[in-house]
Enzyme design. Structure first.
Site, PDB file in Angstrom:
ATOM      1  N   ARG A 113       0.823  -1.121   0.049  1.00 11.37           N
ATOM      2  CA  ARG A 113      -0.188   0.040  -0.147  1.00 11.37           C
ATOM      3  C   ARG A 113       0.986   1.279   0.168  1.00 11.37           C
ATOM      4  O   ARG A 113       2.038   1.280   0.748  1.00 11.37           O
ATOM      5  CB  ARG A 113      -1.045  -0.094   1.302  1.00 11.37           C
ATOM      6  CG  ARG A 113      -2.087  -0.802   1.152  1.00 11.37           C
ATOM      7  CD  ARG A 113      -2.899  -0.462   0.076  1.00 11.37           C
ATOM      8  NE  ARG A 113      -4.234  -1.548   0.150  1.00 11.37           N
ATOM      9  CZ  ARG A 113      -4.702  -2.533  -0.692  1.00 11.37           C
ATOM     10  NH1 ARG A 113      -3.539  -2.831  -1.575  1.00 11.37           N
ATOM     11  NH2 ARG A 113      -5.606  -2.882  -0.629  1.00 11.37           N
ATOM     12  N   HIS A 121      -0.691   0.250  -9.844  1.00  9.78           N
ATOM     13  CA  HIS A 121      -1.356  -0.580  -8.865  1.00  9.78           C
ATOM     14  C   HIS A 121      -2.066  -1.924  -9.715  1.00  9.78           C
ATOM     15  O   HIS A 121      -3.144  -2.230  -9.717  1.00  9.78           O
ATOM     16  CB  HIS A 121      -2.558   0.118  -8.337  1.00  9.78           C
ATOM     17  CG  HIS A 121      -2.907  -0.348  -7.092  1.00  9.78           C
ATOM     18  ND1 HIS A 121      -3.740   0.118  -6.003  1.00  9.78           N
ATOM     19  CD2 HIS A 121      -2.928  -1.856  -6.584  1.00  9.78           C
ATOM     20  CE1 HIS A 121      -3.622  -0.706  -5.017  1.00  9.78           C
ATOM     21  NE2 HIS A 121      -3.323  -1.834  -5.188  1.00  9.78           N
ATOM     22  N   GLU A 170      -2.403   7.819  -4.324  1.00  6.93           N
ATOM     23  CA  GLU A 170      -2.722   7.630  -5.507  1.00  6.93           C
ATOM     24  C   GLU A 170      -3.952   8.083  -6.415  1.00  6.93           C
ATOM     25  O   GLU A 170      -3.941   8.276  -7.397  1.00  6.93           O
ATOM     26  CB  GLU A 170      -2.190   6.027  -6.057  1.00  6.93           C
ATOM     27  CG  GLU A 170      -3.263   5.231  -5.331  1.00  6.93           C
ATOM     28  CD  GLU A 170      -2.792   3.667  -5.601  1.00  6.93           C
ATOM     29  OE1 GLU A 170      -3.476   2.956  -6.219  1.00  6.93           O
ATOM     30  OE2 GLU A 170      -1.626   3.281  -4.922  1.00  6.93           O
TER      31      GLU A 170
END
Length: 335
Positions: A233, A302, A262
Site C-alpha cells: 500500500r 497498481h 494515488e
C-alpha cells in the site's frame, strides 16, 4: 434480495455474477462508490466494492437495508470497519487471491530495477540506441533480500528468492517461526533488516501501525545503493522520505506499484479545482509526479494483482462470500 456491484465495468465479470448468482437482483454500477457518487438505488442488502470505493459512515448510512459489504480485494482500509460493526453490518474480503501473482510481479520489478531493463528497452525503442553505457546492473544471486511482512504474499516472495540463491531476512509484527524454519530465513528487527538488505520489499497490510513504516527516521538506515520495492500500500512509505533518499542518491532505485495519495494523483485536476487537500497531501502529489520522472524509479498503475488467474479467484471468492452469508455461514469476515 438486491446486490449492488460497484466499480465493475468488464462485461465478462458481470456475466460471471449473473450466471453464478441466479435468483437475486443484481445491479452493476461502473463508478466507485463514494460520498460524492451515491447511486439513486439505495435499498441494497449486499454491496460489493473495489479498491477505489470509499465506504465511509455517510456511505454506509445511506443504505438502510445493508447487511454485508464484500470487497473484491484483500485490503479493506477503504471501509470504516468500526462504523460497519456498530451497525451490525459484516465486512468480508478476498484473503488469498493473487499471493503468487503479486510475488511474481515483485520479482519482475526487482529484476527490472537491478538489471535496468526498463531503461534499456526504452533506449532501444525510442532512440534505436544499442549502447550499454549506464546500463550495468547487479546480480540478485547471493544478495540479501529484506522481506517486510511474511503473510501469504511475503512467504511466496521468500520461496522465489531461494530460487535466486538470495539470503533472506524478514520482519513481521507476528513472526512465524515455523515458516522461518521450513523456508530457511531469519526474522530480525526492522532496523537491522534495513541496515543489512540489498533489496527491501514490502508486503504488509495498511493500518495505523504500518502507516509510514518506512519514513524519514529510518529510510537512511538502508544500505547505500539498495533498492526498495512496494507492492503493498502506498501509505506504508512516506513519500517525502523516499523522494529525499532518491534525489540524494542514497537509494539505488525504487519500484512502486502503489503510491501514497494515488487516487488523488489520478484525479488531480478535480482535486486542485476543489482545493480540499492539505498542504502535506498536495506536497505528496507533487513528489509522486517527480518520482514518476526519475530514471531510477519504476512506477506501475497498481496492477501487481492483475492476472487472469487472480481475477478469477477474486470473482470466485466474492461469489462464495455472498452465498455463504446468505446461507447463514459467513466466510472471510474481517471483523
Amino acid at each position: 434480495m438486491k446486490i449492488g456491484f460497484f466499480e465493475i465495468t468488464e462485461t465478462e465479470k458481470k456475466d460471471y455474477f449473473i450466471q453464478n448468482l441466479p435468483g437475486y437482483e443484481l445491479i452493476f454500477i461502473d463508478k466507485p462508490l463514494t460520498e460524492e457518487s451515491l447511486p439513486q438505488i439505495l435499498d441494497f442488502d449486499i454491496i460489493s466494492v473495489f479498491v477505489n470505493c470509499q465506504v465511509t459512515p455517510k456511505v454506509i448510512t445511506a443504505f438502510p437495508r445493508l447487511r454485508l459489504i464484500t470487497t473484491r480485494s484483500t485490503g479493506f482500509d477503504n471501509i470504516d470497519l468500526p462504523f460497519a460493526k456498530s451497525k451490525n453490518i459484516m465486512v468480508a474480503n478476498v484473503p488469498a487471491y493473487g499471493s503468487h501473482t503479486v510475488a511474481e510481479y515483485t520479482f519482475g520489478l526487482m529484476l527490472a530495477l537491478s538489471r535496468k531493463i526498463y531503461q534499456a528497452a526504452y533506449r532501444v525503442k525510442v532512440g534505436e540506441d544499442f549502447t550499454l553505457q549506464g546500463l550495468r546492473g547487479f546480480d540478485l544471486c547471493s544478495k540479501t533480500l529484506g522481506v517486510i511482512g511474511t503473510g501469504k504474499i511475503g512467504s511466496n516472495v521468500v520461496s522465489i528468492a531461494q530460487g535466486f540463491n538470495m539470503k533472506v531476512l524478514a520482519f513481521d509484527a507476528f513472526p512465524n517461526e515455523e515458516l522461518a524454519r521450513t523456508h530457511n530465513f531469519l526474522y530480525t528487527s526492522l532496523e537491522e533488516l534495513l541496515k543489512t538488505a540489498d533489496v527491501v520489499t514490502l508486503h504488509t497490510p495498511y493500518n495505523e501501525q504500518t502507516h509510514h513504516l518506512i519514513n524519514r527516521q529510518n529510510i537512511f538506515l538502508m544500505k547505500k545503493g539498495s533498492l526498495l520495492i512496494n507492492t503493498a500500500r502506498g501509505q506504508v512509505v512516506e513519500t517525502e522520505a523516499l523522494f529525499q533518499a532518491l534525489i540524494q542518491n542514497h537509494l539505488g532505485g525504487a519500484a512502486l506499484d502503489v503510491l501514497e495519495e494515488e487516487k488523488e494523483l489520478k484525479d488531480e485536476m478535480e482535486v486542485l479545482a476543489k482545493n480540499t487537500q492539505s498542504a502535506e497531501e498536495l506536497k505528496t502529489i507533487l513528489h509522486n509526479h517527480i518520482l514518476i520522472n526519475l530514471p531510477q524509479v519504476i512506477i506501475t498503475p497498481h496492477m501487481a494483482f492483475y492476472s487472469k488467474e487472480a481475477e478469477f479467484a477474486i470473482l470466485e471468492t466474492t461469489e462464495e462470500n455472498i452465498k455463504s452469508f446468505l446461507q447463514g455461514n459467513p466466510k472471510n469476515i474481517v471483523h
